[in-house]
Design an enzyme around this catalytic site. Structure first.
Site, PDB file in Angstrom:
ATOM      1  CB  SER A   1      42.090  32.242  41.996  1.00 40.43           C
ATOM      2  OG  SER A   1      42.809  32.018  40.692  1.00 40.43           O
TER       3      SER A   1
ATOM      4  CD  GLU B   1      42.285  43.202  36.294  1.00 38.31           C
ATOM      5  OE1 GLU B   1      41.224  43.420  35.328  1.00 38.31           O
ATOM      6  OE2 GLU B   1      42.366  42.197  36.654  1.00 38.31           O
TER       7      GLU B   1
ATOM      8  CD  GLU C   1      44.911  29.333  42.176  1.00 36.56           C
ATOM      9  OE1 GLU C   1      44.850  30.280  41.230  1.00 36.56           O
ATOM     10  OE2 GLU C   1      45.160  30.098  43.310  1.00 36.56           O
TER      11      GLU C   1
ATOM     12  CE  LYS D   1      37.877  42.954  34.058  1.00 37.95           C
ATOM     13  NZ  LYS D   1      38.982  41.830  34.523  1.00 37.95           N
TER      14      LYS D   1
ATOM     15  CD  GLU E   1      39.567  31.641  38.781  1.00 40.55           C
ATOM     16  OE1 GLU E   1      39.819  32.048  38.164  1.00 40.55           O
ATOM     17  OE2 GLU E   1      39.040  31.736  39.893  1.00 40.55           O
TER      18      GLU E   1
ATOM     19  CB  CYS F   1      30.702  40.782  33.617  1.00 37.93           C
ATOM     20  SG  CYS F   1      32.210  40.472  34.352  1.00 37.93           S
TER      21      CYS F   1
ATOM     22  CD  GLU G   1      50.236  44.715  41.447  1.00 37.63           C
ATOM     23  OE1 GLU G   1      49.359  45.618  40.591  1.00 37.63           O
ATOM     24  OE2 GLU G   1      49.929  45.029  42.835  1.00 37.63           O
TER      25      GLU G   1
ATOM     26  CB  CYS H   1      37.382  37.058  37.117  1.00 36.16           C
ATOM     27  SG  CYS H   1      38.136  35.577  36.567  1.00 36.16           S
TER      28      CYS H   1
END
Lengths: 595, 389
Positions: free
Chosen positions: A327, A369, A284, A366, A281, A523, A374, A307
């Site tokens: 990102s 996710e 990036e 999560k 990241e 988190c 993907e 994230c």
């Protein structure tokens, strides 16, 4: 500030004007029970459990919703008050379907506690014997059981006021009133971001996470399977609460021992993947800045972190036009899965088909996710199961282990070494802090100019925080950043995220990099964390994380030797071909209100 | 005993005279006159109108509002409909006077959805009053502007509760809010707002035109003025009657031609149901509650059936927000059904009576505080019929 003399149970006290009776009582260690009240939420005053008697008033008043403007005399446990509380509790119990011993919230249920506190030993009113509503377990993340709902609307206030997502609403009237999703559709079809904040504020078991523990046990019990777990920093700072430890007790070492005894084959540190995320990241960000500043290309700045899967899903629904700002890096959880099923499998000589990857996360989203279609770049499902802190505590108890009594042990290596930067990911501002530490080191060759490397401007619990850092004496490679001031912003909670994005859209916020976490506190306040939650509890967890950061030998991601090894042996370089294949992803524009 | 022939609203009145008189006074004097009249709200709660205005008048705000509560929804009540149909001018004048008194320039009539057919008539009256300079800018040549708009409710009984009404106007689900703050401090759009019942507003022009002293010659010491009652049920001449407060139930029954009367529900469904022994009590704020409707039941009616009817209504119309109202009304209705079947023990009935009292003192708004009234009064006043027949 004007002080008003009042009496509570004949005790004379003075309170600030506007203090509610409930607050005044708590400040003076007088207990008034509550149900619909929650420290994070707007006052509702609807359960009528906290009613008190005010001298001279015929009706009882909800103490949570009564601001003190004049001298009053309050009684908190008169006959009238006790009777009203008991009756209102009895009314709620009569409508509450579900038995305590088969409930996920057994022993941690506010309704159960109230029943105990008020000596409920029979049902005063005929109570329902059959469920009235269907259970919604359509999503990987959340389960809604309206039969256990007590209509406190804490979930609605969470979704609507705290998070401003607004998937939940009140429907119907009177006896048929219900907490409902939009048009009563299953959650999986809606713009629910699966943050799970509603779960953390539900007093009963009407909301809980979709628990894969049984599958995880099955994998552990299967001798063919090689079960690898990664643990994120926030659960480690909070899971002790499930075993009676005070909030903010870090139990990383004990947890490792517990997991090993339970039969996990390898225990890795999500911080390692957090460091990997920062490598990608951070690179990036530098790449985007170079493309924009040096080559004048139309590259989207600010770059926004991705994230937090709750935030990502919110962005997909609400700001699909801005998805190029996110990102392309996967979250640490997913990067780790891809690395385990490729690099680690090769290195350890295990068929990735037999590897089961489990992630211990503070998060409900999560679970969604890791099930995104993907997320299969390793050739397999990168992460098989996402477990929340609460669910892991349940598994540990089931294994007969008592976490606080266990000896400490380390993670497995490689992939078990995380830097302090990876660790602070757990708190709001942590990704930003980690990124700044690394980017500054990459660009200037020097550590960040902050005492103890604590990037304090991005820390704290304010909803939105902004900071700037100017690069000076840059290395030759990064001359284009000499004297450039990097403007960053940090937001936690969807409501604040929305505001930051609106600032970007209006041009008011001139940022280069934005960290957004879907949950209050980041988190550590995630939807999978131990219940209850409050600002104080989240603050304590944050302190645990920051304290552990200071004790780690490596404080930046680029300096993590196991990360350096990974690039040397396998990935090549950040943003390289393999990185792109395994560690980066794309996002899906979704409907405003529906999937 | 007062004679019940004196009338106000159905008496003579010269259009605009109240407003003209008000605009000659200072706003504070208007408030004082209303205070002196001791006019109390005719929506059911009976809050002193002057005090409400005073509370809104002292607030400092860039905007204030007058809301006419035309969400008449109590079963058996239709007196506001009559006023909206036949006397919209008086309502509008009352609103303008209230606006002048508290410093508001905007009025809203919150019209019950089912009364949509009255909207046109009221709008025509608004236009007419604008044309004759009784509404709009520089009313009667003075530096006072006042405009009125009509908004329609969606048909929820609870929206008659002032905060639920305001929430509904704010575009949200119509549910009561916590008080304090009261609407006079933070109401519509969080601005100071006075919410008055249709009927209350109609008395205002008379009070200002004829004086508080004149108004106080009607009614009793503690309940001044007259009151409209919607009278229905087992009577020969149902309809809307204007009578002085303080009239006894028996006088009222005679007036409307009720014979063989067993029970009278005074003050609407959420009022109380009295038997013969109470027929000589006055209907006034110090006596039986002077809500909008009187429903008469003769001896052919079964009181449990009557009660079931009322409780069904409240179960349906509770907004479901607070525990005692949402669950309590349902339990009371369930209890009535058990009683009808003969399956309710005396011990459980005692529990239900206690529940009803808990609802009265712990519900969040008037709906839940008042809905147990018929339950308590019918069980108490008709115990013999309910327990022994």
């Amino acid at each position: 500030m004007e002080l008003i003399p009042i009496k509570i149970n004949n005790k004379e006290i003075k309170v600030k004007k506007g203090t509610t009776i409930l607050e005044a009582a708590r400040q003076n260690d007088i207990r008034i029970p509550t149900l619909c009240n929650h420290p994070d939420l707007e006052v509702a005053g609807i359960c009528r459990i906290c009613v008190v008697e005010i001298e001279g008033m015929r009706n009882l008043q909800a103490s949570c919703a009564y601001p003190i403007e004049h001298p009053i005399s309050v009684k908190t446990y008169t006959e009238k008050v006790r009777k009203a509380r008991r009756f209102n509790l009895d009314l709620i119990l009569a409508q509450h379907y579900g038995e305590c011993y088969s409930c996920v919230r057994n022993n941690n249920c506010e309704l159960q506690s109230l029943a105990k506190e008020y000596g409920v030993n029979f049902y005063r009113f005929p109570h329902i014997k059959e469920p009235r509503y269907e259970i919604d377990d359509s999503s990987f993340a959340l389960v809604r059981d309206p039969n256990k709902c007590v209509h406190c609307k804490r979930c609605i206030r969470t979704c609507l006021d705290l998070q401003e997502v607004g998937v939940l609403e009140t429907a119907g009237r009177g006896y048929n009133v219900q907490v409902q999703t939009m048009l009563d559709r299953p959650l999986v079809e809606l713009n629910c971001v699966y943050c799970g904040q509603c779960i953390n504020r539900c007093p009963t078991g009407a909301l809980h996470a979709n628990d894969p523990s049984d599958w995880v046990w099955e994998a552990i019990d299967d001798p063919e399977k090689f079960v690898i777990i990664q643990t994120a920093p926030s659960p480690r700072a909070a899971i002790g609460e499930e075993f009676g430890l005070p909030a903010g007790t870090s139990v990383t070492g004990q947890l490792n021992t517990a997991l090993r005894r339970m039969g996990f084959d390898r225990i890795f540190d999500t911080n390692f993947a957090a460091d990997l995320t920062i490598m990608e990241e951070g690179s990036e960000l530098l790449w985007r800045l170079e493309q924009k500043l040096v080559h004048g290309k139309d590259i989207k700045i600010p770059m926004i972190t991705s994230c937090s899967p709750g935030w990502v899903k919110f962005a997909e629904h609400t700001f699909p036009e801005l998805l190029d700002h996110l990102s392309s890096c996967k979250s640490p959880q997913q990067m780790f899965g891809a690395v385990i099923k490729t690099y680690y499998a090769q290195m350890a000589g295990i068929d990735p088909a037999n590897i089961v990857t489990v992630a211990l996360m503070p998060c409900a989203a999560k679970k969604f996710e890791c099930n995104r279609p993907e997320m299969v770049d390793s050739g397999y499902k990168d992460i098989d199961y996402g477990l929340t802190t609460r669910e892991m505590a349940g598994m540990i108890r089931e294994a007969g282990l008592w976490l606080p009594e266990l000896p400490k042990s380390d993670f497995d290596h490689p992939l078990g070494l995380g830097s302090g930067a990876g660790l602070v990911f757990g708190a709001t501002g942590g990704v930003m802090e980690a990124a700044i530490r690394s980017v500054h080191l990459i660009v200037t060759g020097r550590q960040v100019p902050f005492k103890n490397m604590d990037v304090t401007p991005v820390r704290g619990m304010e909803g939105i925080r902004e900071a700037s850092i100017t690069f000076e004496n840059t290395l030759e490679r990064y001359k284009f950043l000499e004297g450039v001031t990097l403007n960053v912003a940090v937001a936690h909670g969807i409501k604040n995220a929305r505001q930051v994005i609106e600032r970007v859209k209006s041009g008011e916020g001139n940022y280069h990099f934005i960290e957004i976490m879907a949950c209050p506190g980041g988190c550590l306040g995630g939807g999978g964390q131990p219940i209850p939650t409050s600002p104080e509890i989240r603050e304590a967890r944050a302190q645990a994380i920051y304290a552990e950061d200071h004790m780690l030998p490596v404080r930046t991601s680029v300096e993590n030797p196991e990360i350096q090894q990974l690039y040397k042996d396998f990935l090549g370089e950040p943003l390289g071909h393999l990185s792109h294949q395994l560690l980066h992803t794309h996002y899906t524009p979704r409907g405003r209100y529906t999937m | 005993m007062k004679n019940s022939k004196k009338r106000i609203l159905f008496g003579e009145y010269i259009v605009g005279s109240g407003l003209a008189a008000a605009l000659k006074l200072k706003p504070k004097e208007v408030v004082n006159e209303v205070k002196k009249s001791e006019l109390r709200g005719r929506g059911g709660a009976g809050f002193p109108t002057g005090l409400k205005w005073e509370s809104a008048a002292v607030q400092k705000a860039d905007q204030k509002f007058i809301i006419c509560n035309a969400d008449e929804g109590e079963p058996g009540t239709f007196k506001d409909r009559l006023l909206l149909m036949e006397h919209p001018g008086k309502i509008l004048e009352g609103m303008a006077i209230a606006g002048y008194a508290i410093g508001a320039h905007h009025g809203i009539i919150y019209l019950r959805g089912e009364y949509v057919y009255l909207k046109k008539g009221i709008e025509e009256r608004i236009d007419h009053m604008k044309a004759t300079n009784l509404l709009g800018d520089k009313i009667l040549g003075k530096r006072f502007n006042f405009d009125v708009e009509i908004r329609l409710g969606a048909g929820a009984y609870v929206c008659g509760e002032e905060f639920a009404l305001i929430e509904s106007l704010n575009g949200r689900r119509g549910e009561p809010r916590n008080k304090p703050p009261f609407p006079t401090e933070k109401g519509y759009l969080d601005k100071p707002t006075v919410v008055q019942n249709v009927e209350t507003l109609c008395y205002v022009p008379y009070i200002i035109a004829n004086g508080a002293e004149w108004f106080r010659t009607h009614g009793t010491m503690k309940s001044t003025g007259t009151k409209l009652f919607s009278i229905s049920g087992d009577v020969e001449n149902p309809g809307v009657y204007e009578v002085e407060l303080g009239i006894t139930v028996r006088e009222l029954l005679e007036m409307v031609g009720a014979k063989d009367t067993k029970a009278v529900q005074v003050g609407g469904a959420s009022g109380i149901c009295v038997s013969e022994k109470d027929f000589d009590k006055p209907i006034a704020f110090e006596g039986l509650p002077p809500g909008g409707s009187i429903i008469v039941f003769n001896h052919s009616r079964k009181m449990l059936h009557v009660l079931e009817n009322f409780m069904e209504f409240f179960v349906e119309e509770s907004c479901g927000q607070c525990t005692p109202c949402r669950e309590g009304n349902y339990r009371l209705l369930e209890g009535v059904r058990l009683l009808k079947k003969g399956d309710c023990t005396v011990a459980y009935l005692r529990d239900l009576m206690e529940l009803a009292r808990v609802m009265q003192i712990s519900s969040k708004c008037g709906l839940g505080q008042m809905s147990p009234n018929p339950f308590i009064s019918i069980i108490e006043n008709f115990k013999d019929e309910i327990l022994y027949s």
